[in-house]
Scaffold this active site. Structure first.
Site, PDB file in Angstrom:
ATOM      1  N   ASN A   7       0.747  -1.310   0.125  1.00 51.08           N
ATOM      2  CA  ASN A   7       0.048   0.097  -0.014  1.00 51.08           C
ATOM      3  C   ASN A   7       0.848   1.316   0.010  1.00 51.08           C
ATOM      4  OD1 ASN A   7      -1.406   2.292   0.724  1.00 51.08           O
ATOM      5  ND2 ASN A   7      -2.976   1.182   1.753  1.00 51.08           N
ATOM      6  N   GLU A  34      -3.887   1.994  -2.754  1.00 50.63           N
ATOM      7  CA  GLU A  34      -4.071   3.501  -2.575  1.00 50.63           C
ATOM      8  C   GLU A  34      -3.095   4.228  -3.688  1.00 50.63           C
ATOM      9  OE1 GLU A  34      -5.652   4.962   1.051  1.00 50.63           O
ATOM     10  OE2 GLU A  34      -4.376   3.703   1.999  1.00 50.63           O
ATOM     11  N   ASP A 145      -4.011  -4.898   0.841  1.00 46.27           N
ATOM     12  CA  ASP A 145      -4.012  -4.298   2.200  1.00 46.27           C
ATOM     13  C   ASP A 145      -5.639  -4.679   2.983  1.00 46.27           C
ATOM     14  OD1 ASP A 145      -4.932  -2.572   4.561  1.00 46.27           O
ATOM     15  OD2 ASP A 145      -4.326  -0.721   3.519  1.00 46.27           O
ATOM     16  N   ASN A 147      -6.935  -4.463   6.003  1.00 43.86           N
ATOM     17  CA  ASN A 147      -7.309  -3.627   6.849  1.00 43.86           C
ATOM     18  C   ASN A 147      -7.889  -4.540   8.215  1.00 43.86           C
ATOM     19  OD1 ASN A 147      -6.803  -0.802   6.766  1.00 43.86           O
ATOM     20  ND2 ASN A 147      -8.107  -0.809   5.037  1.00 43.86           N
ATOM     21  N   ASP A 216      -1.382  -6.352   5.905  1.00 47.40           N
ATOM     22  CA  ASP A 216      -1.279  -6.593   4.465  1.00 47.40           C
ATOM     23  C   ASP A 216      -0.964  -8.202   4.680  1.00 47.40           C
ATOM     24  OD1 ASP A 216      -1.031  -3.531   3.403  1.00 47.40           O
ATOM     25  OD2 ASP A 216      -0.087  -3.659   5.246  1.00 47.40           O
ATOM     26  N   ASP A 245       2.824   4.584   4.934  1.00 46.91           N
ATOM     27  CA  ASP A 245       2.606   4.105   6.198  1.00 46.91           C
ATOM     28  C   ASP A 245       2.815   2.520   6.148  1.00 46.91           C
ATOM     29  OD1 ASP A 245       0.321   4.662   5.224  1.00 46.91           O
ATOM     30  OD2 ASP A 245      -0.724   5.088   6.313  1.00 46.91           O
ATOM     31  N   HIS A 246       2.704   1.848   5.051  1.00 40.47           N
ATOM     32  CA  HIS A 246       2.950   0.695   5.080  1.00 40.47           C
ATOM     33  C   HIS A 246       4.144   0.135   4.454  1.00 40.47           C
ATOM     34  CE1 HIS A 246      -1.517  -0.339   5.138  1.00 40.47           C
ATOM     35  NE2 HIS A 246      -1.583   1.067   4.939  1.00 40.47           N
TER      36      HIS A 246
END
Length: 255
Positions: A7, A34, A145, A147, A216, A245-246
């Site tokens: 991501n 994303e 991802d 989530n 992930d 951030d991943h």
DNA sequence: ATGGTGGTCCAACCA
């Protein structure tokens, strides 16, 4: 064959990181989430220059997925059948005889919200679609991802986090429904370091303190999982300047 | 600590 997911939280910002990473990691397939840009402005040529085909399903500002590959992708599907949704969160392709399901599962925001309800409905529709795809393709990988942190070892402080978003019983049950199709979370098929995470909030120095979640995932069909030789997380790009951030998650297969 | 930071795009939403 090396298959990875990342991501990138805006491909416009992260394009240099993705190009740097593919040059050294050399994945055969990389699923991106994303990308946050329209399909029409996807930077296709940047990837052809480094030896990758690419296919994208994007929208303006939010969401969007893309799949990079050494070999060309065939038979794309961008929508879950029977689930009317303008949000671009899925890209299914066939690459090298592997069916590749690239996902950006809805975040869900907070329990009881409309976004949470949408997440659970989306996952239920996905499950039905994957049941059909599983029957059609012996070698199938579902990655991206999710989530959802599958279990307590996937959470930096499971007591503190409790049953909040990403860890609620309904989310974990929805993930379990995917695993019940026969899909295998290949990361957990191998010995891993304690506190292995793939996402760390930008806020409050979470990466510095390794206060993350493993959300992930790479899920493989039984025949493909049987050929998996390694799976790991590459934390390095999370430490680069202006990072996503991943972190990328990788699985290697004897194919 | 109901905050913190970061992306999109310039107000407010999303994560």
């Amino acid at each position: 064959m090396k298959i990875a997911t990342w991501n990138v939280n805006s491909l416009t910002v992260r394009l240099p990181h993705v190009l740097d990473w593919v040059r050294t990691a050399e994945p055969d397939i990389l699923a991106l989430q994303e990308i946050k840009l329209l399909t029409e402005v996807f930077p296709l040529e940047s990837f052809t220059e480094v030896g990758y085909h690419a296919i994208a399903s994007g929208q303006k500002t939010y969401n969007g997925v893309a799949t990079l590959s050494r070999e060309i992708a065939a038979d794309p599907v961008t929508d879950i059948p029977g689930f009317d949704d303008p949000q671009r969160r899925m890209l299914v392709t066939t690459i090298d005889n592997v069916r590749v399901v690239n996902l950006y599962v809805p975040n869900g925001q907070r329990l009881g919200s409309l976004k949470y309800e949408y997440k659970l409905n989306w996952l239920a529709a996905l499950r039905n679609f994957l049941a059909v795809e599983m029957a059609l393709h012996e070698h199938l990988v579902v990655l991206g991802d999710f989530n959802i942190a599958p279990a307590d070892p996937d959470v930096y402080d499971p007591v503190k986090w409790g049953e909040d978003i990403h860890c609620s019983p309904a989310e974990r049950a929805a993930l379990k429904e995917l695993l019940k199709l026969g899909l295998v979370d290949v990361f957990r098929e191998f010995e891993q370091p304690e506190k292995s995470f793939s996402w760390w909030d930008y806020r409050a120095g979470r990466f510095r303190r390794n206060a993350g979640l493993r959300i992930d995932l790479i899920l493989a069909s039984p025949a493909l999982a049987a050929r998996c030789t390694a799976s790991y997380i590459d934390r390095e790009p999370r430490g680069w300047e202006r990072p996503s951030d991943h972190a990328p998650v990788i699985a290697e297969f004897g194919l």
